[in-house]
Every structure is written in structure tokens, then in C-alpha cells.
Design an enzyme around this catalytic site. Structure first.
Site, PDB file in Angstrom:
ATOM      1  N   GLY A   1       0.849  -1.184   0.000  1.00  0.00           N
ATOM      2  CA  GLY A   1       0.000   0.000   0.000  1.00  0.00           C
ATOM      3  C   GLY A   1       0.884   1.233   0.000  1.00  0.00           C
TER       4      GLY A   1
ATOM      5  N   GLN B   1       3.454   9.795   0.842  1.00  0.00           N
ATOM      6  CA  GLN B   1       4.694   9.005   0.840  1.00  0.00           C
ATOM      7  C   GLN B   1       5.524   9.242  -0.421  1.00  0.00           C
ATOM      8  OE1 GLN B   1       2.773   5.102   2.131  1.00  0.00           O
ATOM      9  NE2 GLN B   1       4.771   5.051   3.134  1.00  0.00           N
TER      10      GLN B   1
ATOM     11  N   LEU C   1       7.011   1.748   4.484  1.00  0.00           N
ATOM     12  CA  LEU C   1       8.041   2.120   3.511  1.00  0.00           C
ATOM     13  C   LEU C   1       8.726   3.435   3.893  1.00  0.00           C
ATOM     14  CD1 LEU C   1       6.154   1.351   0.163  1.00  0.00           C
ATOM     15  CD2 LEU C   1       7.856  -0.078   1.324  1.00  0.00           C
TER      16      LEU C   1
ATOM     17  N   GLU D   1      -3.018   3.045   5.691  1.00  0.00           N
ATOM     18  CA  GLU D   1      -2.988   4.084   4.650  1.00  0.00           C
ATOM     19  C   GLU D   1      -3.877   5.276   5.000  1.00  0.00           C
ATOM     20  OE1 GLU D   1      -0.545   3.721   2.800  1.00  0.00           O
ATOM     21  OE2 GLU D   1      -0.281   1.567   3.098  1.00  0.00           O
TER      22      GLU D   1
ATOM     23  N   HIS E   1      -1.995   7.389   7.328  1.00  0.00           N
ATOM     24  CA  HIS E   1      -1.000   8.229   6.639  1.00  0.00           C
ATOM     25  C   HIS E   1      -1.615   9.559   6.213  1.00  0.00           C
ATOM     26  CE1 HIS E   1       2.872   6.338   6.080  1.00  0.00           C
ATOM     27  NE2 HIS E   1       2.350   5.198   5.664  1.00  0.00           N
TER      28      HIS E   1
HETATM   29 ZN    ZN Z   1       3.286   3.389   5.676  1.00  0.00          ZN
END
Ligand code: ZN
Length: 177
Positions: A48, A53, A100, A142, A145
Site C-alpha cells: 500500500g 509518501q 516504507l 494508509e 497516513h
Molecule cells: Zn506506511
């Protein structure tokens, strides 16, 4: 696949730590953003990815992630609204999670084992995604985020510190070599 791989923003980058803006233009630029997000997610081998990001302050995420039955689910959600089971009805899944934007470490984090997200696709059509298993975790991760929240912000102070320490050590190592 048309997308362009863009660098992943890392913990500490301001855009990751603030709520993203809602999308109001469902035009070509949004389609390109989604393509870039898929390309960047696949390159980084993630399941995801949220727009911030790759440094874009908009409420969009992409996913390509198996659910509890092992079925691979893939899509884009724009302006997502997360819905979790009611408290009495909630079962927690205490699995490991990583990000990530904090590459390297993982930590155990309890989250509800089912989640639903309502939102729109890139054309502005309403979509609803129901997730179980890893996908339930992904949908929550997500949407977090897009609120400027990383999974480490949900850990105990001690666990958060441990993750960040491991991340910093790996970074120092890769910069030294
Ligand atoms: Zn993440």
C-alpha cells in the site's frame, strides 16, 4: 504501466506528519498521480502507499494486498473515510507492521481485523473496499497516513523508540557503505 517511480518520503519529512488535503479535481493529474503511486509502491515492494509518501499532499492511497482468504485485491481510494467495527464487535489482530517511510524495522501492533473504506476512484465514482486480514491492516495504515499519522505513532513510547533506533542504525549503515 505508465507510472513513474518517485522517491519515498521518510519519517521526519513534514508532509508525512500533517493531514492531507481532500481531492476536488478528478482530472488527468489525479490519474497520473495514481499511476506514479502504483509504480513507486511496486518498486518499493509495498502492499500500500499513500500520496504523501511520494511527497504529495492529497488524500489518495493505492493498495495491492491479499485479504484474509489470500485473495489479491488492488485499487485506488480517493478521499477515503474509514469505518471500523463497533467496539463490542471488534476483534484485534496483533500482527507485525512496517512502513516504507520507516524502512527496515517492524513492530507488533494490534488493530481491528476488519475495516471498510468508503471513497472514490480516480474518475470520481464511489467505491467501498472491505478488508480482512492484511488488507484490513493496510486500509487502516494508509488512511492513518493521510491524517499525518504513522504506525509508529500508535506504538508505546518504548516500542516507537526501538523502531526508530533500528531505522537510524540501518540508515547510518547504508550511508557508510
Ligand atoms: Zn506506511
Amino acid at each position: 504501466m505508465a507510472g513513474r517511480v518517485r522517491p519515498i518520503t521518510l519519517v521526519g519529512t513534514p508532509v508525512l506528519h500533517q493531514a492531507c488535503r481532500p481531492v476536488d479535481d478528478f482530472g488527468e493529474a489525479l490519474r497520473e498521480l495514481a499511476d506514479d503511486m502504483f509504480a513507486s509502491m511496486y518498486e518499493a515492494e509495498g502492499v500500500g502507499l499513500a500520496a504523501n509518501q511520494i511527497g504529495v499532499d492529497l488524500r489518495v492511497f493505492v493498495y495491492d494486498c491479499p485479504d484474509a482468504d489470500g485473495e489479491r485485491r488492488k485499487g485506488v481510494v480517493v478521499n477515503p473515510v474509514l469505518e471500523l467495527p463497533a467496539l463490542d464487535d471488534r476483534r484485534l489482530d496483533d500482527d507485525e507492521e512496517g512502513c516504507l517511510s520507516v524502512p527496515g524495522p517492524h513492530a507488533r501492533l494490534a488493530r481491528p481485523d476488519r475495516a471498510v473504506v468508503h471513497g472514490f476512484d480516480v474518475t470520481g465514482t464511489e467505491v467501498t473496499v472491505e478488508g480482512t486480514g492484511l488488507l484490513a491492516r493496510c486500509l487502516q495504515h494508509e488512511t492513518d497516513h493521510l491524517e499525518g499519522r504513522l504506525y509508529i505513532d500508535r506504538l508505546s513510547a518504548r516500542a516507537r523508540k526501538k523502531v526508530l533506533k533500528e531505522y537510524e542504525a540501518l540508515r547510518a549503515e547504508s550511508q557508510a557503505s
